[in-house]
Write a protein that holds these residues in place. Structure first.
Motif, PDB file in Angstrom:
ATOM      1  N   ASP A 293       0.803  -1.224   0.000  1.00 33.00           N
ATOM      2  CA  ASP A 293       0.000   0.000   0.000  1.00 33.00           C
ATOM      3  C   ASP A 293       0.839   1.279   0.000  1.00 33.00           C
ATOM      4  OD1 ASP A 293      -2.685   0.319  -0.403  1.00 33.00           O
ATOM      5  OD2 ASP A 293      -3.166   0.793   1.663  1.00 33.00           O
ATOM      6  N   TRP A 294       2.143   1.153  -0.117  1.00 33.90           N
ATOM      7  CA  TRP A 294       3.001   2.330  -0.002  1.00 33.90           C
ATOM      8  C   TRP A 294       2.843   3.266  -1.200  1.00 33.90           C
ATOM      9  CZ3 TRP A 294       7.814   2.879  -2.938  1.00 33.90           C
ATOM     10  CH2 TRP A 294       8.524   4.048  -2.603  1.00 33.90           C
ATOM     11  N   PHE A 295       2.946   2.731  -2.411  1.00 35.12           N
ATOM     12  CA  PHE A 295       2.878   3.568  -3.597  1.00 35.12           C
ATOM     13  C   PHE A 295       1.498   4.189  -3.750  1.00 35.12           C
ATOM     14  CE2 PHE A 295       2.393   4.401  -8.144  1.00 35.12           C
ATOM     15  CZ  PHE A 295       3.564   5.100  -8.408  1.00 35.12           C
ATOM     16  N   ARG A 296       0.443   3.452  -3.449  1.00 36.79           N
ATOM     17  CA  ARG A 296      -0.915   3.991  -3.581  1.00 36.79           C
ATOM     18  C   ARG A 296      -1.122   5.178  -2.646  1.00 36.79           C
ATOM     19  NH1 ARG A 296      -5.914   3.669  -1.196  1.00 36.79           N
ATOM     20  NH2 ARG A 296      -5.057   2.466   0.520  1.00 36.79           N
ATOM     21  N   VAL A 297      -0.672   5.055  -1.403  1.00 36.08           N
ATOM     22  CA  VAL A 297      -0.839   6.148  -0.445  1.00 36.08           C
ATOM     23  C   VAL A 297      -0.017   7.359  -0.856  1.00 36.08           C
ATOM     24  CG1 VAL A 297      -0.461   6.827   1.953  1.00 36.08           C
ATOM     25  CG2 VAL A 297      -1.402   4.572   1.426  1.00 36.08           C
ATOM     26  N   GLU A 298       1.175   7.121  -1.382  1.00 37.11           N
ATOM     27  CA  GLU A 298       2.058   8.229  -1.748  1.00 37.11           C
ATOM     28  C   GLU A 298       1.526   9.014  -2.957  1.00 37.11           C
ATOM     29  OE1 GLU A 298       4.795   9.445  -0.350  1.00 37.11           O
ATOM     30  OE2 GLU A 298       4.675   8.043   1.322  1.00 37.11           O
ATOM     31  N   THR A 299       0.746   8.357  -3.813  1.00 32.22           N
ATOM     32  CA  THR A 299       0.311   9.005  -5.055  1.00 32.22           C
ATOM     33  C   THR A 299      -1.191   9.253  -5.124  1.00 32.22           C
ATOM     34  OG1 THR A 299       0.103   6.827  -6.139  1.00 32.22           O
ATOM     35  CG2 THR A 299       2.213   7.991  -6.355  1.00 32.22           C
ATOM     36  N   GLN A 300      -1.935   9.001  -4.054  1.00 29.40           N
ATOM     37  CA  GLN A 300      -3.399   9.106  -4.145  1.00 29.40           C
ATOM     38  C   GLN A 300      -3.880  10.547  -4.301  1.00 29.40           C
ATOM     39  OE1 GLN A 300      -5.117   7.443  -0.606  1.00 29.40           O
ATOM     40  NE2 GLN A 300      -4.074   8.868   0.777  1.00 29.40           N
ATOM     41  N   ASP A 301      -3.088  11.524  -3.879  1.00 31.57           N
ATOM     42  CA  ASP A 301      -3.484  12.929  -4.030  1.00 31.57           C
ATOM     43  C   ASP A 301      -2.871  13.579  -5.259  1.00 31.57           C
ATOM     44  OD1 ASP A 301      -4.983  12.847  -1.698  1.00 31.57           O
ATOM     45  OD2 ASP A 301      -3.257  13.348  -0.436  1.00 31.57           O
ATOM     46  N   ASP A 302      -2.170  12.816  -6.072  1.00 31.86           N
ATOM     47  CA  ASP A 302      -1.542  13.384  -7.258  1.00 31.86           C
ATOM     48  C   ASP A 302      -2.432  13.145  -8.465  1.00 31.86           C
ATOM     49  OD1 ASP A 302       1.212  14.484  -8.311  1.00 31.86           O
ATOM     50  OD2 ASP A 302       0.579  12.924  -9.722  1.00 31.86           O
ATOM     51  N   SER A 303      -2.423  14.088  -9.386  1.00 34.96           N
ATOM     52  CA  SER A 303      -3.307  14.029 -10.543  1.00 34.96           C
ATOM     53  C   SER A 303      -2.601  13.602 -11.823  1.00 34.96           C
ATOM     54  CB  SER A 303      -3.946  15.401 -10.775  1.00 34.96           C
ATOM     55  OG  SER A 303      -2.953  16.383 -11.019  1.00 34.96           O
ATOM     56  N   PHE A 304      -1.331  13.199 -11.741  1.00 31.74           N
ATOM     57  CA  PHE A 304      -0.610  12.858 -12.968  1.00 31.74           C
ATOM     58  C   PHE A 304      -1.172  11.590 -13.616  1.00 31.74           C
ATOM     59  CE2 PHE A 304       2.824  10.474 -15.061  1.00 31.74           C
ATOM     60  CZ  PHE A 304       3.131  11.365 -16.071  1.00 31.74           C
ATOM     61  N   GLN A 305      -1.338  10.532 -12.823  1.00 30.44           N
ATOM     62  CA  GLN A 305      -1.845   9.280 -13.378  1.00 30.44           C
ATOM     63  C   GLN A 305      -3.269   9.404 -13.913  1.00 30.44           C
ATOM     64  OE1 GLN A 305      -1.283   6.286 -10.356  1.00 30.44           O
ATOM     65  NE2 GLN A 305       0.948   6.504 -10.354  1.00 30.44           N
ATOM     66  N   PRO A 306      -4.216  10.044 -13.201  1.00 25.66           N
ATOM     67  CA  PRO A 306      -5.542  10.259 -13.801  1.00 25.66           C
ATOM     68  C   PRO A 306      -5.513  11.092 -15.074  1.00 25.66           C
ATOM     69  CG  PRO A 306      -5.643  10.573 -11.429  1.00 25.66           C
ATOM     70  CD  PRO A 306      -4.191  10.447 -11.778  1.00 25.66           C
ATOM     71  N   THR A 307      -4.555  12.014 -15.177  1.00 20.94           N
ATOM     72  CA  THR A 307      -4.464  12.827 -16.392  1.00 20.94           C
ATOM     73  C   THR A 307      -4.053  11.984 -17.587  1.00 20.94           C
ATOM     74  OG1 THR A 307      -3.876  14.772 -15.074  1.00 20.94           O
ATOM     75  CG2 THR A 307      -3.352  14.828 -17.419  1.00 20.94           C
ATOM     76  N   ILE A 308      -3.030  11.146 -17.415  1.00 19.67           N
ATOM     77  CA  ILE A 308      -2.614  10.245 -18.496  1.00 19.67           C
ATOM     78  C   ILE A 308      -3.745   9.281 -18.843  1.00 19.67           C
ATOM     79  CG2 ILE A 308      -0.966   8.468 -19.155  1.00 19.67           C
ATOM     80  CD1 ILE A 308       0.212  11.259 -19.048  1.00 19.67           C
ATOM     81  N   ASP A 309      -4.415   8.801 -17.821  1.00 25.87           N
ATOM     82  CA  ASP A 309      -5.549   7.898 -18.024  1.00 25.87           C
ATOM     83  C   ASP A 309      -6.629   8.566 -18.869  1.00 25.87           C
ATOM     84  OD1 ASP A 309      -7.267   5.735 -17.695  1.00 25.87           O
ATOM     85  OD2 ASP A 309      -8.117   6.539 -15.862  1.00 25.87           O
ATOM     86  N   MET A 310      -6.949   9.822 -18.571  1.00 25.35           N
ATOM     87  CA  MET A 310      -7.981  10.550 -19.317  1.00 25.35           C
ATOM     88  C   MET A 310      -7.565  10.751 -20.774  1.00 25.35           C
ATOM     89  SD  MET A 310      -8.881  13.762 -20.634  1.00 25.35           S
ATOM     90  CE  MET A 310      -7.855  14.950 -19.779  1.00 25.35           C
ATOM     91  N   LEU A 311      -6.300  11.110 -21.012  1.00 31.21           N
ATOM     92  CA  LEU A 311      -5.844  11.326 -22.381  1.00 31.21           C
ATOM     93  C   LEU A 311      -5.928  10.043 -23.203  1.00 31.21           C
ATOM     94  CD1 LEU A 311      -2.773  13.684 -21.844  1.00 31.21           C
ATOM     95  CD2 LEU A 311      -4.964  14.258 -22.900  1.00 31.21           C
ATOM     96  N   LEU A 312      -5.543   8.921 -22.607  1.00 29.45           N
ATOM     97  CA  LEU A 312      -5.625   7.647 -23.328  1.00 29.45           C
ATOM     98  C   LEU A 312      -7.073   7.267 -23.617  1.00 29.45           C
ATOM     99  CD1 LEU A 312      -2.881   5.482 -21.555  1.00 29.45           C
ATOM    100  CD2 LEU A 312      -2.828   6.388 -23.884  1.00 29.45           C
ATOM    101  N   ASN A 313      -7.955   7.465 -22.642  1.00 27.37           N
ATOM    102  CA  ASN A 313      -9.370   7.127 -22.846  1.00 27.37           C
ATOM    103  C   ASN A 313      -9.986   7.950 -23.963  1.00 27.37           C
ATOM    104  OD1 ASN A 313      -9.005   5.429 -20.705  1.00 27.37           O
ATOM    105  ND2 ASN A 313     -10.182   6.651 -19.248  1.00 27.37           N
ATOM    106  N   VAL A 314      -9.744   9.246 -23.933  1.00 21.59           N
ATOM    107  CA  VAL A 314     -10.290  10.114 -24.969  1.00 21.59           C
ATOM    108  C   VAL A 314      -9.748   9.724 -26.338  1.00 21.59           C
ATOM    109  CG1 VAL A 314     -10.284  12.477 -25.836  1.00 21.59           C
ATOM    110  CG2 VAL A 314     -10.759  12.049 -23.428  1.00 21.59           C
TER     111      VAL A 314
END
Length: 571
Positions: A293-314
């Motif tokens: 659970d270390w990486f998830r907790v460290e990055t849960q407030d960051d928007s970089f991964q959701p941004t890449i996810d959104m660009l790929l989905n679109v």
């Protein structure tokens, strides 16, 4: 001499960039107010940009007018999106989630997915002419997995936060991630049987034992088990290496945030080279990578991964809208359009809902009947179905007799191509509109009922803008009219807009809009009810110290997003 260079590269960049820019300007309105999924909007945009409309995107030219090459491009694009999505899906699950919730997942992935496969196969067998049940199971296997890309649109955002418990969100994410890779056994069992005993009993060697042996050895052994072992090993090694580098301050913030996406690209490439199941390997690697659970907790407030996810989905759904065989739905030689429409309706209703509803008592995350209906209905068909579609087409083109594709395989190619694409479009449209239509169906009757019940003889006609002179009663000193029987000493609070429609934005004023004074009187302006307190109470509220404010301070940033503003200050 300057010339206008309308080459494909320039058109693609301008079209994709322009759409993402314009969509970004109204993204909050569409996604969080109207609950429209970005997949549906992007699919429609792809149709508008396709050769069927404006011809800004020209997939056939990119593939040199070769249908097989176009299918290969679509397959690789789908692999890329699924790989990144599934690593991120594995990362966002809590620690040791697959181990803790294996019973619920076993029900959904075992009997649940099997029934989905068989029900869809039966429906295809019933509606598609000149097809046997074995061939129908191939189509059913392509659409049996629930899509992780579309599933994210119903487990993220304001609607999900308000209406879906967190544990229910997690089980949907876990199921959609795991069953994507587990679609291989359901797909290759009928494919191997068609290859070896199909064509009226005159298959490749007419031995079912050969087909079953290939299914156990190649599909289960080399494809499923190898991908699970490889994904778990790579995810665990990546976790340990990142821990080691972070403890010694060897890794910067940007590289830390992009680590999961880079891991997905590595697994897609390496597992693709050995010909195993890269989709399942990505999901397993994501779970192993965040096992502590270390990486998830460290990055849960960051928007970089959701941004890449959104660009790929679109991007992928714009591509789907451009390459989808829209004309072949009405002009094909295998199934009439009216049969396709009924097939789509019955698949969406019967493929998943009955089996999930029957099992929901044994899945502790599904606590209520309405939750069972929700999980049963929202089993979208999307990117994973297109992925399995082009794997199926590639396999069927390899079934040849005397150098030509076998007749039964050639007919099945057209069937699976038309039916799977149509079911994907149906799912994107129906699941994309279900939430806003459901909200409209809940809100509209209540609004009409409230409006009808509040009508009085002295109320204005519908669609009439009420003015001050329309309000019955005597005119007061401030120009407003009061109803008979209302104490003239009462006045509207200073923080209320004069027309009584919305409060004037006041940040940290400490003055409540609705007074809790039991002696407060209520005056009506139009159809709205406004609570008016006494003048003394208003003066007390106006002189209240600022320290009594319960409004939390805004973040220390210049930009203010709409969901960060206090509830009374959103315009």
């Amino acid at each position: 001499m300057p010339t206008l260079a309308l080459v494909n590269f320039n058109l693609v960049c301008a079209t994709l960039g322009g759409f993402v820019t314009l969509f970004g300007l109204v993204s909050y309105l569409f996604k969080e107010k109207y609950y429209l999924s970005e997949a549906l909007i992007s699919l429609l945009a792809g149709l508008v940009f396709s050769p069927h409309a404006t011809n800004l995107l020209r997939p056939q030219q990119y593939a040199l007018d070769d249908p097989e090459l176009l299918g290969t491009i679509t397959l690789y694009f789908s692999r890329l999106v699924l790989g990144v999505q599934l690593v991120l899906a594995g990362v966002q699950l809590p620690s040791k989630y697959l181990k803790q919730e294996w019973k619920s997942l076993a029900l959904l992935l075992g009997p649940g997915m099997t029934v989905m496969w068989l029900v869809t196969g039966l429906l295809v067998f019933a509606f598609v002419p000149h097809i046997n049940f074995l061939e129908a199971l191939v189509v059913g296997a392509c659409v049996a997995p629930t899509d992780p890309v579309l599933s994210n649109s119903i487990v993220k955002g304001r609607f999900a936060d308000k209406n879906i418990p967190k544990q229910l969100q997690n089980i949907i994410v876990a199921e959609s991630g795991a069953n994507d890779g587990l679609g291989y056994p359901f797909l290759f069992l009928p494919l191997y049987l068609i290859q070896h005993i199909g064509h009226g009993g005159a298959g490749q060697d007419n031995k079912a034992a050969t087909a079953i042996g290939a299914w156990f050895g190649e599909t289960w052994g080399y494809t499923i088990i190898l991908s699970v072992v490889y994904g778990a090993a790579v995810g665990w090694i990546a976790k340990e290496l990142l821990h080691w580098a972070e403890e010694r301050n060897y890794v910067d913030k940007e590289s830390f945030l992009v680590f999961a996406i880079a891991l997905a690209l590595f697994i897609i490439g390496t597992v693709g080279m050995i010909g195993s199941d890269d989709v399942l390997a990505c999901f397993v690697a994501g779970n192993a990578f965040t096992w502590d659970d270390w990486f998830r907790v460290e990055t849960q407030d960051d928007s970089f991964q959701p941004t890449i996810d959104m660009l790929l989905n679109v991007s992928v759904f714009i591509w789907f809208g451009a390459v989808c065989p829209w004309k072949e739905f009405a002009e094909n030689s295998v199934i009439p359009i009216y049969r396709l429409i009924f097939l789509g309706i019955f698949v969406l209703l019967l493929r998943r809902l009955p089996v999930v509803f029957a099992m929901h008592r044994y899945i502790h995350q599904i606590e209520q009947t309405r939750q069972a209906v929700y999980v049963g209905f929202f089993g979208p068909i999307g990117v994973s179905a297109i992925f399995y579609l082009y794997i199926t087409l590639e396999f069927l083109r390899g079934i040849k007799v005397d150098g030509e594709v076998r007749p039964d395989a050639e007919y099945l190619i057209e069937v699976v191509y038309v039916v799977v694409w149509f079911l994907v479009i149906c799912s994107v449209v129906i699941h994309g509109l279900s939430v806003p239509m459901g909200k409209l169906g809940f809100w509209l009757p209540r609004t009409l009922s409230r409006a009808i019940s509040s009508r009085r003889e002295d109320s204005p006609e519908p669609f009439h803008v009420r003015t001050q002179n329309d309000v019955p009663g005597e005119e007061t000193d401030n120009g407003l009219r009061r109803r008979p029987g209302i104490n003239s000493s009462n006045s509207l609070p200073q923080h209320v807009h004069p027309i009584g429609r919305r409060p004037v934005p006041q940040i940290n004023s400490g003055t409540p809009v609705h007074s809790e004074n039991p002696s407060a009187s209520t005056s009506s302006v139009g159809a709205d009810q406004i609570t008016a307190s006494s003048g003394a109470q208003n003066a007390q509220n106006a002189t209240a110290p600022a320290s009594r404010s319960t409004t939390p301070p805004l973040p220390d940033r210049t930009i203010r997003y709409i969901d960060e503003l206090p509830a009374g200050n959103a315009v």
